[in-house]
Design a protein around this motif. Structure first.
Motif, PDB file in Angstrom:
ATOM      1  N   TYR A  36       1.412  -1.248   0.191  1.00  0.00           N
ATOM      2  CA  TYR A  36      -0.345  -0.072  -0.161  1.00  0.00           C
ATOM      3  C   TYR A  36       0.495   1.269   0.195  1.00  0.00           C
ATOM      4  O   TYR A  36       0.695   2.345   0.532  1.00  0.00           O
ATOM      5  CB  TYR A  36      -1.232   0.283   1.362  1.00  0.00           C
ATOM      6  N   THR A  39      -0.756   4.035  -1.367  1.00  0.00           N
ATOM      7  CA  THR A  39      -1.621   4.808  -0.249  1.00  0.00           C
ATOM      8  C   THR A  39      -0.910   6.148   0.637  1.00  0.00           C
ATOM      9  O   THR A  39      -1.133   6.943   0.535  1.00  0.00           O
ATOM     10  CB  THR A  39      -2.694   4.130   0.557  1.00  0.00           C
ATOM     11  N   ILE A  40       0.514   5.503   0.689  1.00  0.00           N
ATOM     12  CA  ILE A  40       1.280   6.134   2.162  1.00  0.00           C
ATOM     13  C   ILE A  40       2.042   7.395   2.007  1.00  0.00           C
ATOM     14  O   ILE A  40       1.567   8.331   2.171  1.00  0.00           O
ATOM     15  CB  ILE A  40       1.868   4.985   2.738  1.00  0.00           C
ATOM     16  N   THR A  43      -1.196   9.827   0.667  1.00  0.00           N
ATOM     17  CA  THR A  43      -1.420  10.481   1.557  1.00  0.00           C
ATOM     18  C   THR A  43      -0.265  11.732   2.854  1.00  0.00           C
ATOM     19  O   THR A  43      -0.915  12.855   3.329  1.00  0.00           O
ATOM     20  CB  THR A  43      -2.011   9.303   2.838  1.00  0.00           C
ATOM     21  N   THR A  44       0.447  11.035   2.683  1.00  0.00           N
ATOM     22  CA  THR A  44       1.794  11.773   3.979  1.00  0.00           C
ATOM     23  C   THR A  44       2.534  13.316   2.723  1.00  0.00           C
ATOM     24  O   THR A  44       2.214  13.936   3.626  1.00  0.00           O
ATOM     25  CB  THR A  44       2.788  10.967   3.735  1.00  0.00           C
ATOM     26  N   SER A  47      -0.905  15.629   3.141  1.00  0.00           N
ATOM     27  CA  SER A  47      -0.424  16.446   4.921  1.00  0.00           C
ATOM     28  C   SER A  47       0.465  17.430   4.839  1.00  0.00           C
ATOM     29  O   SER A  47       0.120  18.536   5.497  1.00  0.00           O
ATOM     30  CB  SER A  47      -0.475  15.410   5.958  1.00  0.00           C
ATOM     31  N   GLY A 309      -0.265  12.769   9.684  1.00  0.00           N
ATOM     32  CA  GLY A 309      -0.387  12.416   7.701  1.00  0.00           C
ATOM     33  C   GLY A 309       0.194  10.983   8.168  1.00  0.00           C
ATOM     34  O   GLY A 309      -0.766  10.620   7.365  1.00  0.00           O
ATOM     35  N   GLY A 310       0.833  10.709   8.330  1.00  0.00           N
ATOM     36  CA  GLY A 310       1.642   9.852   8.433  1.00  0.00           C
ATOM     37  C   GLY A 310       0.735   8.319   8.586  1.00  0.00           C
ATOM     38  O   GLY A 310       0.574   7.616   8.688  1.00  0.00           O
ATOM     39  N   ALA A 313      -2.302   7.834   7.501  1.00  0.00           N
ATOM     40  CA  ALA A 313      -1.869   6.893   6.154  1.00  0.00           C
ATOM     41  C   ALA A 313      -2.439   5.732   6.233  1.00  0.00           C
ATOM     42  O   ALA A 313      -2.691   4.094   6.275  1.00  0.00           O
ATOM     43  CB  ALA A 313      -0.601   6.966   5.473  1.00  0.00           C
ATOM     44  N   LEU A 316      -4.846   4.064   7.637  1.00  0.00           N
ATOM     45  CA  LEU A 316      -5.671   3.749   5.607  1.00  0.00           C
ATOM     46  C   LEU A 316      -5.352   2.488   5.216  1.00  0.00           C
ATOM     47  O   LEU A 316      -6.632   1.768   4.579  1.00  0.00           O
ATOM     48  CB  LEU A 316      -5.748   4.707   4.938  1.00  0.00           C
ATOM     49  N   VAL A 317      -4.137   2.463   5.890  1.00  0.00           N
ATOM     50  CA  VAL A 317      -4.172   0.972   5.187  1.00  0.00           C
ATOM     51  C   VAL A 317      -4.326  -0.085   6.479  1.00  0.00           C
ATOM     52  O   VAL A 317      -4.597  -1.281   4.983  1.00  0.00           O
ATOM     53  CB  VAL A 317      -2.199   1.296   5.081  1.00  0.00           C
TER      54      VAL A 317
END
Length: 331
Positions: A36, A39-40, A43-44, A47, A309-310, A313, A316-317
């Motif tokens: 993923y 996505t990470i 998303t990071t 942010s 943000g991290g 993420a 979300l994962v």
């Protein structure tokens, strides 16, 4: 007969299994993260961009600070000693004992720490701030200014609140914001602290325009000193008038001499107040025009935003992985 030694390997085997499982969990965790990674990363990055945007959009604030020292009037001990001497006499010349006691208390000055307490309480009072705003006509700057451009040294006004060209308010009502709102805003920008050990007072003001931060700190200090000076002069005049009346009503020579000493002390207080520029709070470190902003700290905002943000993420994962695992189990 042969003796056999049996080694119990159950504990060591269990520990090895646990270690292997832990290693597999860590490997599995990183495999999930790699699967993923898009996505990470996205998303990071989002942010980071969002936190930088927020940091840049926040109004820069500039703080000017002064350090003040309480001034000693050097008169309380003498006055207390004289009033105690008067209390040693009989109360015949002053009426009953209650009147005598009240008269002695009236003559005793408040100590310097009380004067400082009064001045600091005055600074924190909404009434004083309201009168201060009205006295120096701070409403247009206090409520109308939005930001300051350090490149061309221009003050930017909020176009929905105040028009500096026409000097008129452009609010929906067409009137100036309420003094109550102005007082609340002023109090939030003004910070006053007194060191319990040294007694030194730190006074600071934060504002988008550096020169006004420094100017208003200076005005506050001079204004409160002037108010306390006028208060001391008025009180001294009242006490002198009272003492002169008492002197004419008493025939006891010794009491009269003590009263005249008190009058002399009051005159000294008046002269001291008249000649002192700073009556209660003396400036030790004068306020300067700040050259660097006090807030916001863009670096901290960016770091905190990136960390949030991290973590988001990773959350979300975790959700996506759980959902995909359930789908596989169903199929």
């Amino acid at each position: 007969m042969k003796a056999t030694l049996m080694l119990d390997t159950s504990d060591s085997s269990a520990k090895q299994i646990v270690l292997i499982n832990n290693e597999m969990d860590i490997i599995t965790f990183f495999q999930i993260l790699l699967s993923y990674k898009k996505t990470i990363i996205l998303t990071t990055l989002f942010s980071i961009v969002l936190s930088i945007t927020i940091a840049l959009s926040l109004t820069k604030m500039y703080k000017s600070t002064t350090i003040l020292a309480p001034l000693d009037q050097n008169s309380d001990n003498n006055l207390s000693g004289i009033s105690q001497s008067i209390s040693a006499f009989t109360g015949a010349s002053f009426g009953n004992n209650n009147n005598q006691e009240a008269w002695i208390v009236h003559l005793t000055h408040a100590k310097i720490n009380q004067e400082v307490v009064i001045s600091l309480a005055l600074l924190n009072s909404e009434y004083y701030i309201k009168e201060f705003i009205k006295k120096y006509d701070l409403m247009p700057i206090l409520m109308g200014v939005e930001s300051w451009n350090e490149n061309n040294n221009e003050i930017n006004f909020n176009s929905d609140v105040y028009n500096p060209q026409t000097k008129k308010w452009v609010t929906e009502s067409g009137k100036a914001p309420s003094l109550f709102k102005a007082v609340i805003k002023f109090k939030n920008l003004l910070k006053i602290n007194q060191d319990n050990l040294t007694g030194l007072v730190t006074l600071s003001f934060e504002f988008p325009v550096p020169i006004y931060s420094q100017k208003w700190v200076s005005l506050i200090v001079s204004d409160v000193n002037e108010i306390m000076k006028e208060r001391a002069l008025q009180n001294a005049k009242l006490r002198i008038s009272f003492l002169e009346t008492q002197a004419t009503q008493n025939s006891n020579i010794e009491i009269k001499n003590l009263i005249y000493q008190l009058i002399q002390q009051e005159i000294q207080i008046s002269v001291l107040a008249e000649t002192k520029k700073e009556y209660v709070l003396e400036t030790i470190s004068p306020p300067l025009i700040p050259e660097e902003r006090s807030r916001p700290s863009r670096r901290i905002i960016t770091i905190v935003g990136t960390l949030i943000g991290g973590f988001f993420a990773l959350f979300l994962v975790f959700i996506q992985h759980k959902m995909s695992s359930r789908r596989k189990n169903i199929t």
